[in-house]
Design an enzyme around this catalytic site. Structure first.
Site, PDB file in Angstrom:
ATOM      1  N   ASN A  89       0.806  -1.224   0.000  1.00 37.68           N
ATOM      2  CA  ASN A  89       0.000   0.000   0.000  1.00 37.68           C
ATOM      3  C   ASN A  89       0.841   1.278   0.000  1.00 37.68           C
ATOM      4  O   ASN A  89       0.359   2.335  -0.386  1.00 37.68           O
ATOM      5  CB  ASN A  89      -0.934  -0.021   1.212  1.00 37.68           C
ATOM      6  CG  ASN A  89      -1.625   1.303   1.420  1.00 37.68           C
ATOM      7  OD1 ASN A  89      -2.546   1.644   0.674  1.00 37.68           O
ATOM      8  ND2 ASN A  89      -1.175   2.092   2.382  1.00 37.68           N
ATOM      9  N   TYR A 154       3.084   9.633 -11.288  1.00 36.30           N
ATOM     10  CA  TYR A 154       2.126   8.912 -10.434  1.00 36.30           C
ATOM     11  C   TYR A 154       1.263   7.936 -11.243  1.00 36.30           C
ATOM     12  O   TYR A 154       1.244   6.738 -10.952  1.00 36.30           O
ATOM     13  CB  TYR A 154       1.297   9.918  -9.632  1.00 36.30           C
ATOM     14  CG  TYR A 154       0.368   9.275  -8.626  1.00 36.30           C
ATOM     15  CD1 TYR A 154       0.863   8.410  -7.647  1.00 36.30           C
ATOM     16  CD2 TYR A 154      -1.001   9.518  -8.657  1.00 36.30           C
ATOM     17  CE1 TYR A 154       0.007   7.798  -6.738  1.00 36.30           C
ATOM     18  CE2 TYR A 154      -1.852   8.923  -7.745  1.00 36.30           C
ATOM     19  CZ  TYR A 154      -1.351   8.064  -6.789  1.00 36.30           C
ATOM     20  OH  TYR A 154      -2.192   7.462  -5.886  1.00 36.30           O
ATOM     21  N   LYS A 158       1.204   3.744 -11.286  1.00 38.54           N
ATOM     22  CA  LYS A 158       0.018   2.942 -10.975  1.00 38.54           C
ATOM     23  C   LYS A 158      -0.396   2.058 -12.156  1.00 38.54           C
ATOM     24  O   LYS A 158      -0.968   0.989 -11.954  1.00 38.54           O
ATOM     25  CB  LYS A 158      -1.132   3.851 -10.506  1.00 38.54           C
ATOM     26  CG  LYS A 158      -0.830   4.581  -9.180  1.00 38.54           C
ATOM     27  CD  LYS A 158      -0.558   3.610  -8.023  1.00 38.54           C
ATOM     28  CE  LYS A 158      -0.445   4.312  -6.677  1.00 38.54           C
ATOM     29  NZ  LYS A 158      -0.192   3.388  -5.560  1.00 38.54           N
TER      30      LYS A 158
HETATM   31  P1  NAD Z   1      -0.546   8.690   2.994  1.00 39.40           P
HETATM   32  O1  NAD Z   1       0.429   9.690   2.515  1.00 39.40           O
HETATM   33  O2  NAD Z   1      -1.553   9.095   4.013  1.00 39.40           O
HETATM   34  O3  NAD Z   1       0.214   7.380   3.507  1.00 39.40           O
HETATM   35  C1  NAD Z   1       1.277   6.873   2.773  1.00 39.40           C
HETATM   36  C2  NAD Z   1       1.871   5.685   3.486  1.00 39.40           C
HETATM   37  O4  NAD Z   1       3.014   5.296   2.730  1.00 39.40           O
HETATM   38  C3  NAD Z   1       2.349   6.010   4.885  1.00 39.40           C
HETATM   39  O5  NAD Z   1       2.059   4.922   5.749  1.00 39.40           O
HETATM   40  C4  NAD Z   1       3.853   6.153   4.743  1.00 39.40           C
HETATM   41  O6  NAD Z   1       4.570   5.668   5.866  1.00 39.40           O
HETATM   42  C5  NAD Z   1       4.156   5.258   3.562  1.00 39.40           C
HETATM   43  N1  NAD Z   1       5.334   5.783   2.867  1.00 39.40           N
HETATM   44  C6  NAD Z   1       5.478   6.991   2.275  1.00 39.40           C
HETATM   45  N2  NAD Z   1       6.742   7.112   1.795  1.00 39.40           N
HETATM   46  C7  NAD Z   1       7.380   5.958   2.108  1.00 39.40           C
HETATM   47  C8  NAD Z   1       8.692   5.473   1.885  1.00 39.40           C
HETATM   48  N3  NAD Z   1       9.609   6.192   1.231  1.00 39.40           N
HETATM   49  N4  NAD Z   1       9.011   4.224   2.333  1.00 39.40           N
HETATM   50  C9  NAD Z   1       8.090   3.482   2.967  1.00 39.40           C
HETATM   51  N5  NAD Z   1       6.833   3.877   3.211  1.00 39.40           N
HETATM   52  C10 NAD Z   1       6.486   5.099   2.781  1.00 39.40           C
HETATM   53  O7  NAD Z   1      -1.248   8.157   1.673  1.00 39.40           O
HETATM   54  P2  NAD Z   1      -2.637   7.446   1.372  1.00 39.40           P
HETATM   55  O8  NAD Z   1      -3.519   8.448   0.733  1.00 39.40           O
HETATM   56  O9  NAD Z   1      -3.135   6.680   2.537  1.00 39.40           O
HETATM   57  O10 NAD Z   1      -2.159   6.472   0.203  1.00 39.40           O
HETATM   58  C11 NAD Z   1      -1.926   5.105   0.395  1.00 39.40           C
HETATM   59  C12 NAD Z   1      -1.946   4.441  -0.965  1.00 39.40           C
HETATM   60  O11 NAD Z   1      -3.194   4.713  -1.594  1.00 39.40           O
HETATM   61  C13 NAD Z   1      -0.874   4.941  -1.920  1.00 39.40           C
HETATM   62  O12 NAD Z   1      -0.369   3.854  -2.660  1.00 39.40           O
HETATM   63  C14 NAD Z   1      -1.634   5.881  -2.823  1.00 39.40           C
HETATM   64  O13 NAD Z   1      -1.025   6.016  -4.080  1.00 39.40           O
HETATM   65  C15 NAD Z   1      -2.970   5.226  -2.888  1.00 39.40           C
HETATM   66  N6  NAD Z   1      -4.091   6.060  -3.270  1.00 39.40           N
HETATM   67  C16 NAD Z   1      -4.513   7.071  -2.475  1.00 39.40           C
HETATM   68  C17 NAD Z   1      -5.612   7.813  -2.864  1.00 39.40           C
HETATM   69  C18 NAD Z   1      -6.146   8.918  -2.020  1.00 39.40           C
HETATM   70  O14 NAD Z   1      -7.099   9.581  -2.448  1.00 39.40           O
HETATM   71  N7  NAD Z   1      -5.636   9.167  -0.842  1.00 39.40           N
HETATM   72  C19 NAD Z   1      -6.265   7.550  -4.063  1.00 39.40           C
HETATM   73  C20 NAD Z   1      -5.799   6.506  -4.850  1.00 39.40           C
HETATM   74  C21 NAD Z   1      -4.718   5.764  -4.431  1.00 39.40           C
END
Ligand code: NAD
Length: 246
Positions: A89, A154, A158
Site C-alpha cells: 500500500n 504517479y 500505478k
Molecule cells: P498517505 O500519505 O496518508 O500514507 C502513505 C503511506 O506510505 C504512509 O504509511 C507512509 O509511511 C508510507 N510511505 C510513504 N513514503 C514511504 C517510503 N519512502 N518508504 C516506505 N513507506 C512510505 O497516503 P494514502 O492516501 O493513505 O495512500 C496510500 C496508498 O493509496 C498509496 O499507494 C496511494 O497512491 C494510494 N491512493 C490514495 C488515494 C487517495 O485519495 N488518498 C487515491 C488513490 C490511491
C-alpha cells in the site's frame, strides 16, 4: 470474516488508507504487521492502535532496497511461521507538470510505487509457495485507468502496479496465490488534504456518488479480496471510486 491465526503485512500502514486497512484486519482477528518509512511514525501508529485495544507489530525497512526487504520478511517468517496476506500500500503521488518535475522526483515515485512492490513480492513468494496459499494485494489508483493531467510519474507508476498485479496473478495462480489490486478514487487522507481547493472541488463534483471516499470504503475492499469470499478472483483491479472518472 475471521482472520484468526492469519498473518497480514501492510506496507505504508502508519496512516491514511494503510492504517485503515490495518485496523480492518485487526477488527477481524488477524495478526497484523505494519511497515512505515520511519521508526517514529511506526511507533505512533502502534500506540494509536494500542489505545484502541489492538496489538500490532511494526518495521521500517527501506522498501527500495531488496536486501533489506528480504531480511525483514525472513525475520517475520521465522518469528510468526507464516505470511498469509501481503498488502503493498505504501505510495507517494505527484501533481507537478513535467517541466517542473526533476528526474530524481520521477525516480523516487518509481522506486516506492513500483520497485518496492517487485521487492516485497519477490521476497515473500517462496514463503507463500511453501505453504501452498497466499494473497497479495496492491494499492493502485483511479489514475491507473485514465492517467491525470499533470504529475505523470504517479499514473505511470500505478499503470505499472496494474501490470504487476495482472502478471503475477497469472504467474502465481498455479501455487494458489491470488494477486489483486484496489484502485481507490479520491479518498479522505493526508494525500488529498495536500491538494489545492482548485484541484479538489471540481473532482468532487465529478463523482457520481457525490462524495469523497472514506478510508474504510477502501479497507473493506481489501478485506473482501483477502477473504475466502474472493477465492475465485485473481488478476483484478477493483475500482473503489464512486464511479469517479478523472
Ligand atoms: P498517505 O500519505 O496518508 O500514507 C502513505 C503511506 O506510505 C504512509 O504509511 C507512509 O509511511 C508510507 N510511505 C510513504 N513514503 C514511504 C517510503 N519512502 N518508504 C516506505 N513507506 C512510505 O497516503 P494514502 O492516501 O493513505 O495512500 C496510500 C496508498 O493509496 C498509496 O499507494 C496511494 O497512491 C494510494 N491512493 C490514495 C488515494 C487517495 O485519495 N488518498 C487515491 C488513490 C490511491
Amino acid at each position: 470474516m475471521d482472520f484468526s491465526g492469519k498473518v497480514v503485512v501492510v506496507t505504508g500502514g502508519t496512516r491514511g488508507i494503510g492504517l485503515a486497512i490495518v485496523k480492518k484486519f485487526l477488527e477481524n482477528n488477524a495478526k497484523v504487521i505494519l511497515f512505515g518509512s520511519r521508526k517514529d511514525t511506526v511507533d505512533k501508529a502502534l500506540s494509536e492502535l494500542e489505545k484502541l485495544g489492538y496489538k500490532a507489530y511494526g518495521y521500517f525497512p527501506d522498501l527500495s532496497n531488496y536486501n533489506e526487504v528480504e531480511s525483514v520478511f525472513k525475520e517475520i517468517y521465522d518469528k510468526y511461521k507464516r505470511i498469509d496476506v501481503l498488502i503493498n500500500n505504501a505510495g507517494i503521488s505527484a501533481n507537478k507538470k513535467i517541466e517542473d518535475t526533476t528526474v530524481e522526483e520521477f525516480n523516487n515515485i518509481m522506486n516506492l510505487n513500483v520497485n518496492a512492490i517487485f521487492n516485497t513480492c519477490k521476497a515473500v513468494v517462496s514463503y507463500m509457495k511453501d505453504r501452498g496459499e497466499g494473497v497479495i494485494l496492491n494499492t493502485s489508483s483511479m489514475v491507473s485507468i485514465y492517467g491525470q493531467p499533470s504529475g505523470v510519474g504517479y499514473p505511470a507508476s500505478k499503470f505499472a502496479v496494474n501490470g504487476i498485479t495482472k502478471s503475477l496473478a497469472r504467474e502465481f495462480a498455479p501455487f494458489n496465490i491470488r494477486v489483486n489490486a484496489v484502485a481507490p478514487g479520491i479518498i479522505n487522507t493526508d494525500m488529498v488534504k495536500g491538494l489545492s481547493k482548485e484541484m479538489i472541488e471540481p473532482l468532487i463534483k465529478s463523482i457520481p456518488l457525490g462524495r469523497i471516499g472514506e478510508t474504510s470504503d477502501v479497507a473493506n475492499a481489501f478485506l473482501f479480496l483477502a477473504s475466502p469470499l474472493a477465492s475465485y478472483i485473481t488478476g483484478v483491479v477493483l475500482q473503489v471510486d464512486g464511479a469517479a472518472r478523472n
